[in-house]
Design an enzyme around this catalytic site. Structure first.
Site, PDB file in Angstrom:
ATOM      1  N   SER A 185       0.836  -1.204   0.000  1.00  0.00           N
ATOM      2  CA  SER A 185       0.000   0.000   0.000  1.00  0.00           C
ATOM      3  C   SER A 185       0.867   1.249   0.000  1.00  0.00           C
ATOM      4  CB  SER A 185      -0.924   0.021   1.230  1.00  0.00           C
ATOM      5  OG  SER A 185      -0.161   0.046   2.423  1.00  0.00           O
ATOM      6  N   GLY A 186       0.221   2.390  -0.207  1.00  0.00           N
ATOM      7  CA  GLY A 186       0.864   3.687  -0.056  1.00  0.00           C
ATOM      8  C   GLY A 186       2.061   3.900  -0.955  1.00  0.00           C
ATOM      9  N   ILE A 187       3.102   4.488  -0.363  1.00  0.00           N
ATOM     10  CA  ILE A 187       4.310   4.824  -1.122  1.00  0.00           C
ATOM     11  C   ILE A 187       4.998   3.570  -1.643  1.00  0.00           C
ATOM     12  CG2 ILE A 187       6.652   5.774  -0.888  1.00  0.00           C
ATOM     13  CD1 ILE A 187       5.434   7.864   1.027  1.00  0.00           C
ATOM     14  N   TYR A 234       9.530   9.947  16.167  1.00  0.00           N
ATOM     15  CA  TYR A 234       9.451   9.619  14.742  1.00  0.00           C
ATOM     16  C   TYR A 234      10.501  10.398  13.962  1.00  0.00           C
ATOM     17  CZ  TYR A 234       7.469   9.502   9.995  1.00  0.00           C
ATOM     18  OH  TYR A 234       7.284   9.364   8.641  1.00  0.00           O
ATOM     19  N   THR A 236      -2.324   8.640   1.813  1.00  0.00           N
ATOM     20  CA  THR A 236      -2.259   7.179   1.909  1.00  0.00           C
ATOM     21  C   THR A 236      -3.285   6.712   2.937  1.00  0.00           C
ATOM     22  OG1 THR A 236      -0.625   7.152   3.707  1.00  0.00           O
ATOM     23  CG2 THR A 236       0.233   7.270   1.430  1.00  0.00           C
TER      24      THR A 236
END
Length: 269
Positions: free
Chosen positions: A22-24, A160, A195
């Site tokens: 999924s996503g990037i 993060y 996303t």
């Protein structure tokens, strides 16, 4: 004259994308496949990885593999399996990441370990596992996923951001170490991308608009826009680029806060 189209051609190349469900990661796998690469789509979500591989198989070749991106042994086994089956690994991409949005004072040790184990230690395992065969074969392109949070911050993203800054520095160091073997190592630094992970934030119009306003385009990015940047770094078109973190952030880190909204287009005199 240089054939510039050929520089972007990945036909005959073998690429591994960790996080391809999924996503990037999905966009990166699709971009690499669209340019002709054989793509190994790896993800903990095996059904999602298979779906990505199926899409790629309409234009190139792909397979799906289940993997825990935080498990160093599984990453090493993946690299070994790909080399055994394909003889070389030309491109390796890793995109999985975890963000627990909390103030540092509110973080538990367990939460800190979860973020760092996947984001930073997972990247460490990824670099080593794919750097070894590329060093031996004397070629290759490795692409890790950092973030614009490596260079700009807001409350609640400290841990993060620290992991993403660490990735950027590790990429620089590894590029220096494997460069003599003709192996390139780079990172991408996306900003806010639409996303599944950012979908809950997008649902709040106030937050969506605040983040959009930080870009010079006043919008969020699309996974395909990051996937295209990854494909560029994977290709021979980026043959003299290593140790870099490519910003794919809509200009977020280029401007000091949201644009002012000035609209005059008259030249200054």
């Amino acid at each position: 004259m240089q054939d510039y189209r050929k520089l972007f051609d990945l036909s005959g190349k073998t690429a591994v994308v960790i996080g391809a469900a999924s996503g990037i990661g999905k966009a990166a796998a699709e971009a690499l496949g669209s340019l002709g690469a054989y793509v190994v789509c790896a993800d903990a979500d095996i059904d999602g990885a298979k779906a990505t591989a199926d899409e790629i198989n309409s234009v190139s070749e792909a397979e799906a593999v289940e993997i825990d991106a935080a498990d160093g042994k599984q990453i090493e086994a993946l690299a070994a399996d790909v080399v055994r089956a394909r003889r070389v690994v030309d491109v390796a991409v890793s995109t999985p990441a975890l963000n627990i949005r909390k103030l540092i004072m509110d973080y538990t040790e367990e939460e800190y370990d979860r973020v760092m184990t996947l984001n930073l230690k997972g990247t460490f395992h990824f670099l080593r596992a794919f750097g070894r065969p590329m060093q031996q074969q004397g070629s290759g392109s490795i692409i890790a996923c950092s973030s614009m949070r490596a260079v700009t911050i807001e409350p609640g993203l400290g841990i993060y951001a620290a992991s993403k800054s660490g990735i950027a520095q590790m990429v620089r160091a590894f590029a220096a170490e494997v460069g003599p073997y003709n192996v390139r190592v780079n990172a991408i630094m996306p900003s806010i991308i639409e996303t599944k992970l950012t979908a809950p934030i997008k649902e709040r119009a106030d937050i969506y608009n605040v983040y959009a306003a930080h870009t010079v385009f006043n919008r969020w990015g699309q996974p395909s826009e990051v996937g295209a940047a990854i494909a560029f770094l994977a290709s021979d078109a980026a043959s003299y680029i290593s140790g870099s973190s490519l910003s794919v952030d809509g200009g977020w880190t280029a401007v000091d806060g949201p644009p002012t909204g000035l609209t005059s287009t008259r030249p200054s005199t």
